[in-house]
Scaffold this motif. Structure first.
Motif: not given
Ligand code: FAD
Length: 512
Positions: A44-47, A49, A51, A53, A226-227, A229, A374
């Protein structure tokens, strides 16, 4: 000191499960991953606000305690089940054709529900749909038997207990659906999932497709809360807890082969460290192993190269990840997965995907399975598409990468808005775009393919499974993951890791 029972190259799904199985069996295993995180595509990755998949839309072959598939059994055996929380995806799919407004169907999970819904959309499809699912059940039972027979099935048992399995085994999807007299419209709707395997119904083995649909519809699909990840991290933690070693941020540069014995004798890492081992499981593709990890190409048996060259690369990934500042209710997004094609004919669609301007897509609205994916008042949407052949390379120049990404992203978004009638452009707060270059860079997948090798014709899953007992071209070297015997997808890559580990455990027994 630098000696291991087995070195696993790559901590993608296949490599993680292979390492955990070996560690749990008391073997000294080293898992080497070039990234600083486990998972490969499964991350997963965040951009801002959001997160995101990175890949998973839905898990196949999982299910629940009372009705479960092989992946559930594997996770249970490896003590992973109680460490990861899963939820069901709400519906099987919504499929929309851009060329005919009336072709817009939402299909439910559950075999009876699916058959009834199909009958509503396509009168007189019931009988053939029932036959299809009965075949799915028989294929599942036959595959279990083949698994237990470990490469030595009794053909009399197969013929007697699984006659229809034997009858359909040599064929691709189209001829079998025609033979059971399924109306064309029902075939088109049923074939919606084809793009998950990346091969059209004229090339895709019936057994592979039928069992996949059967498992999706009967077990429903699941995703982790939780994805993906979270799955990858949990497996990595368990490897360590069970005595395994993981090197992150290190790459296997070379596999060392003993020339006289045609067997693995070690690996060399990117900093020159030599690790002694007689067993390597590669989660990296045969293209990468034969292409750059065995430096003296004379040491690669001709048959190994022939086998690798026999496979064709599958679709090259193109994905968009959108964080929207409106809720799914405000936007009017009711479904979890949207398959949007130019037409519902998979064979035509496959051809269209050789064109850079094609915008067929699978879009997931994560909040429809996970309302809290989200923050309140926001939505996560992710788009996946495939380019086949060299159309992406032809469109790309040294200068136009960002421009091309923007242009393609806009086209995909426009298509989604047109197909669903839902406006999203004004609400995009975050956007990330992944191209075949991103995927090649991230996992070293050849040409940025995301589904391993094309599962088509003689390289379908069934022939691969039948050949896997005779594919030790270099003693001690095995493959797992999307490019291996079970083909791509989460469940297949996890299960292939387990198979590769079990074969290695057998070899280790012979060593002693
Ligand atoms: C956008 C997208 C959507 C998808 N959706 C789904 C879905 O809904 N359902 C589904 O089942 N599947 C889906 N898939 C496919 C699925 O993600 C893959 O089939 C699966 O994750 C492949 O796992 P793998 O075991 O082949 O490992 P990979 O993910 O290919 O990982 C290989 C690992 O090996 C490492 N590596 C390579 N070379 C070396 C080296 N020399 N030294 C050390 N490490 C090395 C790489 O860094 C990588 O971490 C999707 C994929 C994508 C990209």
């Amino acid at each position: 000191m630098n000696s291991f029972d087995c070195v696993v190259i790559g901590a993608g799904n296949g490599g993680l499960i292979a390492s955990l199985r070996l560690a749990k069996s008391g073997k000294k295993v080293l898992l080497v991953e070039r990234h600083i995180l486990p998972g490969g595509f499964a991350t997963s990755f965040s951009r801002g606000r959001f997160n995101f998949e990175a890949s998973l839309h839905e898990l196949c072959d999982f299910g629940h305690e009372e009705n479960h598939g092989n992946l559930y059994t594997l996770f249970k055996e490896l003590d992973l089940l109680d460490k990861i929380e899963f939820v069901d995806v709400p519906e099987a799919f919504r499929v929309i054709s851009l060329s005919n407004k009336e072709d817009d169907y939402v299909m439910p999970f559950g075999i009876e529900n699916f058959i009834n819904k199909m009958e509503e959309y396509v009168p007189n499809s019931r009988k053939s749909m029932r036959t299809f699912f009965e075949l799915g059940k028989e294929i599942q039972d036959a595959m279990r038997y083949l698994n237990e027979a470990k490469g030595h099935p009794d053909s009399k048992v197969l013929m007697k207990k699984y006659p229809n399995f034997m009858r359909v085994a040599p064929y691709n999807v189209d001829p079998v659906l025609n033979a059971i007299k399924m109306p064309k419209k029902a075939q088109d709707i049923l074939n919606t999932y084809w793009s998950y395997l990346g091969a059209p119904s004229s090339k895709l083995g019936f057994i592979h497709y039928c069992i996949m649909v059967y498992l999706y519809v009967s077990l429903k699909a699941q995703i982790p809360t939780k994805r993906s990840h979270n799955i990858s991290m949990t497996i990595a933690d368990e490897i360590i807890k069970n005595g395994g070693t993981i090197y992150y941020g290190r790459e296997v540069d070379e596999i060392l082969i003993d020339k006289d014995k045609n067997e693995v004798k070690g690996v060399v890492l990117d900093d020159g460290t030599i690790i002694n081992t007689k067993h390597v499981i590669s989660n990296a593709s045969p293209h990468s192993v034969y292409g750059h990890m065995i430096k003296d190409t004379n040491l690669i048996p001709k048959k190994a190269l022939q086998r690798a060259n026999f496979s064709t690369l599958s679709g090259r990934g193109f994905s968009l990840f959108l964080g929207l500042n409106k809720s799914k209710e405000e936007l009017g997004l009711k479904e979890y997965s949207y398959f949007i094609y130019n037409s519902l004919d998979s064979n035509k669609e496959f051809e269209s995907m050789h064109n850079i301007n094609n915008t067929s897509q699978v879009v997931v609205c994560l909040n429809n399975a996970l309302p809290n994916a989200s923050l309140k008042g926001t939505t996560i949407l992710y788009f996946t598409s495939l380019f086949f052949g060299d159309c992406f390379d032809k469109a790309l120049t040294k200068e136009n990468y960002f421009e091309l990404k923007d242009k393609l992203a806009k086209n995909f978004i426009k298509t989604f808005e047109k197909a669903t009638g839902v406006e999203i452009t004004p609400y995009i707060e975050e956007i990330e775009v992944a191209t075949p270059l991103t995927y090649a860079h991230y996992t070293d997948s050849p040409d940025g393919t995301i589904y391993g090798y094309l599962t088509a014709d003689l390289d379908n899953m069934m022939p691969r499974l039948m050949r896997m007992y005779n594919e030790d071209y270099i003693n001690g070297l095995k493959f797992c993951g999307g490019h291996a015997m079970r083909s791509s997808g989460y469940n297949s890559s996890y299960l292939s890791g387990d198979l590769a580990a079990k074969f290695t455990l057998g070899d280790l027994k012979k060593d002693n």
